[in-house]
Write a protein that holds these residues in place. Sequence first.
Motif, short mmCIF file in Angstrom:
data_model
loop_
_atom_site.label_atom_id
_atom_site.label_comp_id
_atom_site.label_asym_id
_atom_site.label_seq_id
_atom_site.Cartn_x
_atom_site.Cartn_y
_atom_site.Cartn_z
N HIS A 210 0.85 -1.18 0.04
CA HIS A 210 0.01 0.04 0.01
C HIS A 210 0.82 1.25 -0.06
O HIS A 210 1.90 1.32 0.69
N PRO A 211 0.34 2.37 -0.52
CA PRO A 211 1.17 3.55 -0.49
C PRO A 211 1.28 4.13 0.79
O PRO A 211 2.39 5.02 1.07
N HIS A 212 0.48 3.65 1.64
CA HIS A 212 0.83 4.29 3.25
C HIS A 212 1.90 3.78 3.67
O HIS A 212 2.55 4.40 4.66
N LYS A 213 2.43 2.62 3.09
CA LYS A 213 3.73 2.27 3.87
C LYS A 213 5.02 3.28 3.44
O LYS A 213 6.01 3.27 4.15
N PHE A 214 4.87 4.00 2.68
CA PHE A 214 5.75 4.99 2.19
C PHE A 214 5.44 6.36 2.66
O PHE A 214 6.40 7.19 2.65
N ILE A 215 4.43 6.67 3.09
CA ILE A 215 4.17 8.15 3.56
C ILE A 215 5.19 8.44 4.55
O ILE A 215 5.84 9.76 4.33
N LEU A 216 4.99 7.83 5.76
CA LEU A 216 5.94 8.59 7.08
C LEU A 216 7.39 8.59 6.56
O LEU A 216 8.06 9.44 6.96
N TYR A 217 7.99 7.54 5.83
CA TYR A 217 9.43 7.56 5.44
C TYR A 217 9.61 8.62 4.46
O TYR A 217 10.75 9.45 4.51
N ALA A 250 2.81 2.09 -5.91
CA ALA A 250 2.76 2.63 -4.67
C ALA A 250 3.32 3.91 -4.20
O ALA A 250 2.99 4.75 -3.80
N GLU A 251 4.76 3.90 -4.67
CA GLU A 251 5.62 5.02 -4.69
C GLU A 251 5.01 6.22 -5.33
O GLU A 251 5.17 7.40 -4.87
N ILE A 252 4.40 6.12 -6.53
CA ILE A 252 3.98 7.02 -7.23
C ILE A 252 2.76 7.86 -6.44
O ILE A 252 2.68 8.97 -6.51
N ILE A 253 1.96 6.75 -6.07
CA ILE A 253 0.58 7.40 -5.40
C ILE A 253 1.03 8.13 -4.18
O ILE A 253 0.56 9.15 -3.82
N ALA A 254 1.88 7.63 -3.43
CA ALA A 254 2.63 8.16 -2.28
C ALA A 254 3.00 9.63 -2.36
O ALA A 254 2.97 10.54 -1.70
#
Length: 338
Positions: A210-217, A250-254
């Motif tokens: 999921h893109p959420h996995k990349f948000i905080l990072y 997912a990285e693009i969406i994040a």
Amino acid sequence: MTKDGQASSHHHGTVVDRTIHITLPRTTTATPSSLERETTISPDMELQQYLHGTSLLAEASVILHTHSPSFFATACVIFHRFFHRVSLAEYDVWSVAMACTLLAAKLEECPIRIRNIVLVYAHLYRRRRLRVGYIVTPLDGNDAAAVEDAACSKLALSLTESEKQNVIRFQTPMSQLGHVYKAWEDKLTDTESAILRELGFTFYWITDSHPHKFILYMVKAVDADKVVAKRAWNYCNDSFRLDLCVRYEAEIIACAAIHMAACDLGPEHALPVEPEPWWVVFVGNERGEDLSQVCNAILALSDPEITEIPNRTFIPSLLRDGSFNDPGSFIWEAEQDG
């Protein structure tokens, strides 16, 4: 097991494809629904059905009190991936949404009884038939009137909003021994089996993609604050209303979510764009067009002319012979008394 890692199944003479495709090939723009020959399914009709189905997933996730923050995202990924392999003329969004809720509960390790899922969707069915919370407004450029004429109960036209709320509030839950409950449960379990076969029983990777996995990072890497992260998280949730999770990484969406969040919050939260945009370090300098397309698609969801009807009313399926709960079906007629 075959040499290329695919497992064969003798069920109906089919082959179960266990190959994982995180996104579709970039040249693929058509979906099975858009290629239908017997039933004309326009892009607008397809979008309306997708929004209708994902709105059910969103409401069911809230009512069922799922403790996992990614439950809705997981259910939507399964939903969109399934409809990128089958047509809306073959499966209705209600049965698929129910099955995706059950499968997401298993993937996210959120124990939910089938009875609870059936009762929640039956509750949503009554709300949609009564148009609870729906305010009729003039909509230009679509065929909403035709949808409304066919997709409401008789009571919806004669009750006030408060009376509709009372009808829903005092509705007796279905008995597990009744024919109506049996019809809902059978549709749920049959569609779950169809999704499992169509997607090759391969779901283990979804919860970690999921893109959420990349948000905080990403937010920490660009030195943005928690306000940006919170707004970006909400945009990520909005992205699952559409099939972006199937067409973009997912990285693009994040990155698109963070970009929109920073723009919303004003100049004090602006992210660097010189000498190169901040997202280049995460996705490369050739993905600017993809970011723009994702941003535009998510922002379009803020238009009530696009989302109001799918979110508040019941939209009949596009099945050739009608779905199990379409107007005129056994379930529809059984609910006519409110």
